[in-house]
Design a protein around this motif. Sequence first.
Motif, PDB file in Angstrom:
ATOM      1  N   ARG A  83       9.518   7.081  10.019  1.00 29.82           N
ATOM      2  CA  ARG A  83       9.902   5.883  10.773  1.00 29.82           C
ATOM      3  C   ARG A  83       8.696   5.234  11.449  1.00 29.82           C
ATOM      4  NH1 ARG A  83      14.092   2.351  10.565  1.00 29.82           N
ATOM      5  NH2 ARG A  83      14.550   1.460  12.596  1.00 29.82           N
ATOM      6  N   ASN A  84       8.460   3.957  11.102  1.00 27.76           N
ATOM      7  CA  ASN A  84       7.384   3.141  11.685  1.00 27.76           C
ATOM      8  C   ASN A  84       5.991   3.737  11.493  1.00 27.76           C
ATOM      9  OD1 ASN A  84       9.228   1.205  12.638  1.00 27.76           O
ATOM     10  ND2 ASN A  84       9.636   2.432  14.475  1.00 27.76           N
ATOM     11  N   ARG A  85       5.844   4.584  10.487  1.00 26.49           N
ATOM     12  CA  ARG A  85       4.519   5.114  10.155  1.00 26.49           C
ATOM     13  C   ARG A  85       4.003   4.377   8.917  1.00 26.49           C
ATOM     14  NH1 ARG A  85       4.905  11.703  10.912  1.00 26.49           N
ATOM     15  NH2 ARG A  85       5.824  11.701  13.006  1.00 26.49           N
ATOM     16  N   GLU A  86       2.883   3.721   9.044  1.00 30.32           N
ATOM     17  CA  GLU A  86       2.369   2.919   7.939  1.00 30.32           C
ATOM     18  C   GLU A  86       1.028   3.422   7.432  1.00 30.32           C
ATOM     19  OE1 GLU A  86       2.605  -1.281   8.594  1.00 30.32           O
ATOM     20  OE2 GLU A  86       4.484  -1.138   9.711  1.00 30.32           O
ATOM     21  N   ASN A  87       0.657   4.622   7.845  1.00 27.99           N
ATOM     22  CA  ASN A  87      -0.573   5.227   7.354  1.00 27.99           C
ATOM     23  C   ASN A  87      -0.275   5.932   6.022  1.00 27.99           C
ATOM     24  OD1 ASN A  87      -2.805   6.851   6.799  1.00 27.99           O
ATOM     25  ND2 ASN A  87      -3.187   7.294   8.959  1.00 27.99           N
ATOM     26  N   PRO A  88      -0.910   5.498   4.925  1.00 25.93           N
ATOM     27  CA  PRO A  88      -0.635   6.122   3.618  1.00 25.93           C
ATOM     28  C   PRO A  88      -0.845   7.628   3.611  1.00 25.93           C
ATOM     29  CG  PRO A  88      -1.884   4.088   3.328  1.00 25.93           C
ATOM     30  CD  PRO A  88      -1.846   4.365   4.813  1.00 25.93           C
ATOM     31  N   ASP A  89      -1.772   8.114   4.444  1.00 28.70           N
ATOM     32  CA  ASP A  89      -2.021   9.567   4.480  1.00 28.70           C
ATOM     33  C   ASP A  89      -0.787  10.325   4.967  1.00 28.70           C
ATOM     34  OD1 ASP A  89      -4.580   9.183   3.589  1.00 28.70           O
ATOM     35  OD2 ASP A  89      -5.479   9.202   5.588  1.00 28.70           O
ATOM     36  N   GLU A  90      -0.074   9.750   5.921  1.00 28.95           N
ATOM     37  CA  GLU A  90       1.146  10.391   6.425  1.00 28.95           C
ATOM     38  C   GLU A  90       2.236  10.404   5.358  1.00 28.95           C
ATOM     39  OE1 GLU A  90       1.495   9.783  11.105  1.00 28.95           O
ATOM     40  OE2 GLU A  90       1.212   7.861  10.078  1.00 28.95           O
ATOM     41  N   TRP A  91       2.306   9.351   4.579  1.00 30.83           N
ATOM     42  CA  TRP A  91       3.271   9.298   3.477  1.00 30.83           C
ATOM     43  C   TRP A  91       2.903  10.305   2.389  1.00 30.83           C
ATOM     44  CZ3 TRP A  91       7.250   5.371   2.380  1.00 30.83           C
ATOM     45  CH2 TRP A  91       7.569   4.619   3.520  1.00 30.83           C
ATOM     46  N   ALA A 151       0.824  -1.218   0.000  1.00 27.69           N
ATOM     47  CA  ALA A 151       0.000   0.000   0.000  1.00 27.69           C
ATOM     48  C   ALA A 151       0.854   1.263   0.000  1.00 27.69           C
ATOM     49  CB  ALA A 151      -0.931  -0.006   1.217  1.00 27.69           C
ATOM     50  N   LEU A 152       2.121   1.123   0.407  1.00 26.54           N
ATOM     51  CA  LEU A 152       3.013   2.288   0.481  1.00 26.54           C
ATOM     52  C   LEU A 152       4.017   2.335  -0.667  1.00 26.54           C
ATOM     53  CD1 LEU A 152       3.832   2.117   4.305  1.00 26.54           C
ATOM     54  CD2 LEU A 152       2.163   3.616   3.194  1.00 26.54           C
ATOM     55  N   GLU A 153       4.045   1.305  -1.486  1.00 31.71           N
ATOM     56  CA  GLU A 153       5.101   1.175  -2.499  1.00 31.71           C
ATOM     57  C   GLU A 153       5.081   2.309  -3.518  1.00 31.71           C
ATOM     58  OE1 GLU A 153       7.120  -2.274  -5.294  1.00 31.71           O
ATOM     59  OE2 GLU A 153       5.062  -2.526  -4.587  1.00 31.71           O
ATOM     60  N   THR A 154       3.903   2.594  -4.079  1.00 38.49           N
ATOM     61  CA  THR A 154       3.811   3.649  -5.101  1.00 38.49           C
ATOM     62  C   THR A 154       4.195   5.011  -4.526  1.00 38.49           C
ATOM     63  OG1 THR A 154       2.074   2.447  -6.278  1.00 38.49           O
ATOM     64  CG2 THR A 154       2.283   4.799  -6.741  1.00 38.49           C
ATOM     65  N   ILE A 155       3.666   5.320  -3.342  1.00 37.51           N
ATOM     66  CA  ILE A 155       3.996   6.602  -2.702  1.00 37.51           C
ATOM     67  C   ILE A 155       5.480   6.643  -2.368  1.00 37.51           C
ATOM     68  CG2 ILE A 155       3.439   8.186  -0.809  1.00 37.51           C
ATOM     69  CD1 ILE A 155       0.836   6.617  -0.427  1.00 37.51           C
ATOM     70  N   GLY A 156       6.014   5.500  -1.871  1.00 43.33           N
ATOM     71  CA  GLY A 156       7.428   5.429  -1.508  1.00 43.33           C
ATOM     72  C   GLY A 156       8.340   5.723  -2.686  1.00 43.33           C
ATOM     73  N   LYS A 157       7.997   5.183  -3.856  1.00 45.16           N
ATOM     74  CA  LYS A 157       8.817   5.428  -5.053  1.00 45.16           C
ATOM     75  C   LYS A 157       8.775   6.900  -5.451  1.00 45.16           C
ATOM     76  CE  LYS A 157       8.789   0.839  -7.154  1.00 45.16           C
ATOM     77  NZ  LYS A 157       8.390   0.017  -8.323  1.00 45.16           N
TER      78      LYS A 157
END
Length: 396
Positions: free
Chosen positions: A380-388, A353-359
Amino acid sequence: MAIGEIFLGSFFQVLFDKLASMGVDYVQQEGISITLLHKCKGMLEIINAVLDDAEDKQLNGERLAKLWLDDVRDLAYDMEDLLDEVEIEATQAKSKAESSTSRGQVKRKFPFFSRPCSLVSKTKLQEITGKFEEILKKKALLSLKENVVDRSHYTNKRLPSTSLPEPQFFGREKEEAEILKLLTVEAKNANSPLSIVSIVGMGGVGKTALAQWLYNDARVSSCFERRAWVCVSDVFDVLDITKTILRSVTGEPCENKDLNELQVKLKDNLSRKKFLVVLDNVWKVKYGEWTSLLKPFEAGAKGSKIIITTRNNPIVSITRASPYPLKELSLDDCTSLLAHHALGARNFERHRALETIGKKIAEKCRGLPLAVKMLGGLLRNRENPDEWEAILNNKI
């Protein structure tokens, strides 16, 4: 080093590279004023020279300096967009010309540039030139100084480096192998004189991290009887550098402040010994300071090495080092590095769920591992897509 400075330094280097890659024929055939482009490049160099001072003032709470840096950042985006537009137009014109030639049509003298630059591009260049001039006027009002490096008065500065490497190291396999060969092959050559290798690159590109991995590589350490790591940073102090090297070589405390005694002792400890010294993060050095520092090293054995990491090319000339330019990391390596610092993983396999935003975040870091590390720390240790998404969309 602040994140903003990393990105601006990266941006400016990208712009300089793009401007350098555009030949005179390329620019003229695109219908762009070469005079205006040279003027922009000159003003860009002036702005680049005062970035450190502007960053200092911003970190001291000067609001006008922050606004000025915001303007510079926006201008850098505009300039990059323009250069990208020109490149796209040239590529399209080249493609059409080659297609026409393949169909048997007559090839013109300048087929790649048969289409003049759009009026939009010309207008944009004029607007950008005007913005440059406004920024330079504001620079004068802020009394910004060139090439100022004085970060002792605030706490948000980069920590001094150590010889210990990062727990995870991504990319750089090619660079590591090439410099490793330079160090080990010549170290084993009984006739090889003392030589200096300089890892050169923009701030945040990973010069220190690469030097740390080389310094701790078993193949490197086995070649040298004496090793020392010195974080030089802002001030090239011959006395302090000599004391640090002597402490590393002898393993004993060193409080002596007499340079002569220190250098004589260091010379005795290096005599006929093969050594490796790393001078990390060298900002500036004068020729007299450099020759003074080198005096004890002449007693070392053949094959001894000095590694310098620096962002400043003039240092390469002063030290007569063999330069090794360090380029930005690939997007894949930046993405892996982001996953490591943000999620404690080597990739996003368990966090799809974070891969696209991470790239996309990794792409915004423009190949600078220090920027990736800083943003990874924020996530760090944040897995909420909104925060990303918030980090991705942040104006930084």
